[in-house]
Design a protein around this motif. Structure first.
Motif, short mmCIF file in Angstrom:
data_model
loop_
_atom_site.label_atom_id
_atom_site.label_comp_id
_atom_site.label_asym_id
_atom_site.label_seq_id
_atom_site.Cartn_x
_atom_site.Cartn_y
_atom_site.Cartn_z
N LEU A 24 38.95 -15.71 2.32
CA LEU A 24 38.72 -14.61 1.38
C LEU A 24 37.73 -13.67 2.03
O LEU A 24 36.59 -14.06 2.31
N GLY A 25 38.17 -12.44 2.29
CA GLY A 25 37.33 -11.55 3.07
C GLY A 25 37.30 -12.02 4.50
O GLY A 25 38.31 -12.02 5.20
N ASP A 26 36.15 -12.52 4.95
CA ASP A 26 36.03 -12.97 6.34
C ASP A 26 35.62 -14.43 6.46
O ASP A 26 35.21 -14.87 7.53
N ILE A 30 35.34 -21.58 -0.04
CA ILE A 30 34.19 -22.42 -0.37
C ILE A 30 32.88 -21.87 0.20
O ILE A 30 31.80 -22.06 -0.37
N ALA A 31 32.97 -21.18 1.34
CA ALA A 31 31.76 -20.67 1.99
C ALA A 31 31.02 -19.67 1.11
O ALA A 31 29.79 -19.58 1.16
N HIS A 32 31.75 -18.92 0.30
CA HIS A 32 31.10 -17.93 -0.56
C HIS A 32 30.14 -18.60 -1.54
O HIS A 32 29.01 -18.12 -1.75
N SER A 33 30.55 -19.71 -2.14
CA SER A 33 29.68 -20.40 -3.09
C SER A 33 28.50 -21.07 -2.39
O SER A 33 27.39 -21.09 -2.92
N ILE A 34 28.75 -21.61 -1.20
CA ILE A 34 27.65 -22.21 -0.44
C ILE A 34 26.60 -21.15 -0.12
O ILE A 34 25.39 -21.36 -0.31
N ILE A 35 27.04 -20.00 0.36
CA ILE A 35 26.11 -18.92 0.72
C ILE A 35 25.38 -18.40 -0.51
O ILE A 35 24.17 -18.12 -0.46
N ASP A 36 26.09 -18.26 -1.64
CA ASP A 36 25.42 -17.83 -2.88
C ASP A 36 24.27 -18.76 -3.21
O ASP A 36 23.16 -18.32 -3.56
N ARG A 60 29.67 -28.33 6.09
CA ARG A 60 28.54 -28.60 6.98
C ARG A 60 28.30 -27.42 7.91
O ARG A 60 27.16 -27.07 8.22
N GLU A 61 29.38 -26.80 8.36
CA GLU A 61 29.26 -25.63 9.24
C GLU A 61 28.46 -24.52 8.58
O GLU A 61 27.70 -23.82 9.24
N TYR A 62 28.62 -24.40 7.25
CA TYR A 62 27.90 -23.35 6.52
C TYR A 62 26.57 -23.84 5.96
O TYR A 62 25.91 -23.12 5.21
N PRO A 109 33.89 -16.60 -6.85
CA PRO A 109 33.09 -16.19 -5.70
C PRO A 109 32.35 -14.87 -5.85
O PRO A 109 31.75 -14.39 -4.89
N LEU A 110 32.38 -14.26 -7.03
CA LEU A 110 31.79 -12.93 -7.19
C LEU A 110 30.37 -12.95 -7.75
O LEU A 110 29.80 -11.91 -8.04
N ARG A 111 29.82 -14.14 -7.92
CA ARG A 111 28.40 -14.24 -8.29
C ARG A 111 27.56 -13.97 -7.05
O ARG A 111 28.08 -13.88 -5.93
N THR A 112 26.25 -13.88 -7.21
CA THR A 112 25.34 -13.72 -6.07
C THR A 112 24.19 -14.72 -6.20
O THR A 112 24.00 -15.33 -7.25
#
Length: 225
Positions: A24-26, A30-36, A60-62, A109-112
């Motif tokens: 999704l995007g780049d 799942i990475a979007h939620s981890i980063i949030d 784990r990578e993220y 995935p649109l939360r921050t």
């Protein structure tokens, strides 16, 4: 005590194959939620609970810790609560006690990180025991009972103006927060005094189909997320 984010992500998906790993995007969904969760200043540690080796590797990578979910908790019929209960038990057995558990779903995935921090600040300020994110709803709702159509949230004989209706909210699935005892006592993510964290409608979009993926990607580009 610390605040823990838990992100359930099983390998199986009926609607979209490998949905949690789909780009999704780049980056993988799942990475979007981890980063949030990582960007939230009030979250101390991020965990992904999964049965899938590839999801575990990407998580784990993220930078997330991974909790291996038993296969019986990763079926189509297994509830999120059972996966959460297992994850919380694993965390506590490692000697970590949590003040709050932040439950994030990959499909929102649109939360921050700022949204998560504000939600944590709100549950504390309101002295609540659990919290769910919602978006305002101004829709007129109906259902059918034994084939008979009935209005739910208004009287169609005397249709109100939307702005005159009492505030109503739609659960958007983006952020849930609860004290660990709530899950243990009620076997539910919600219980005790419940707080509503209001988010805007665009942030409340959930991904359940390929069309949702396309629209959420459009919203992300528009919002520069």
């Amino acid at each position: 005590m610390m605040n823990m984010a838990i992100i359930p992500a099983r390998g199986g998906s009926k609607g979209i194959a490998k949905k949690n790993l789909k780009i999704l995007g780049d980056k993988p969904l799942i990475a979007h939620s981890i980063i949030d969760a990582q960007e939230a200043k009030l979250v101390d540690q991020v965990y992904v609970t999964t049965d899938d080796l590839e999801i575990a590797s990407v998580s784990r990578e993220y930078g997330a810790e991974v909790i291996q979910r038993p296969p019986e908790l990763a079926t189509d019929t297994a509830s999120s609560e059972k996966a959460l209960f297992h994850a919380v038990s694993e965390i506590e057995e490692s000697g970590i006690n949590s003040e709050l558990i932040v439950f994030l779903q990959c499909t929102s995935p649109l939360r921050t990180g700022l949204d998560i921090d504000r939600a944590i600040a709100q549950i504390r300020a309101e002295k609540a025991d659990s919290l769910l994110s919602v978006s305002p709803s101004h829709r007129f709702l109906w259902h059918q009972v034994d084939g008979v159509a009935k209005s739910i949230n208004y009287d169609y004989h005397s249709r109100p103006r939307r702005q005159d209706m009492n505030p109503q909210y739609m659960e958007n699935g983006s952020i849930y927060i609860f004290k660990p005892w709530v899950l243990k006592k009620f076997k539910n993510r919600l219980g005790g005094k419940i707080s509503l964290f209001v988010m805007n409608e665009d942030q409340s979009w959930e991904i359940d189909s390929l069309e949702d993926f396309e629209y959420v990607e459009f919203l992300m580009k528009r919002s520069h997320l």
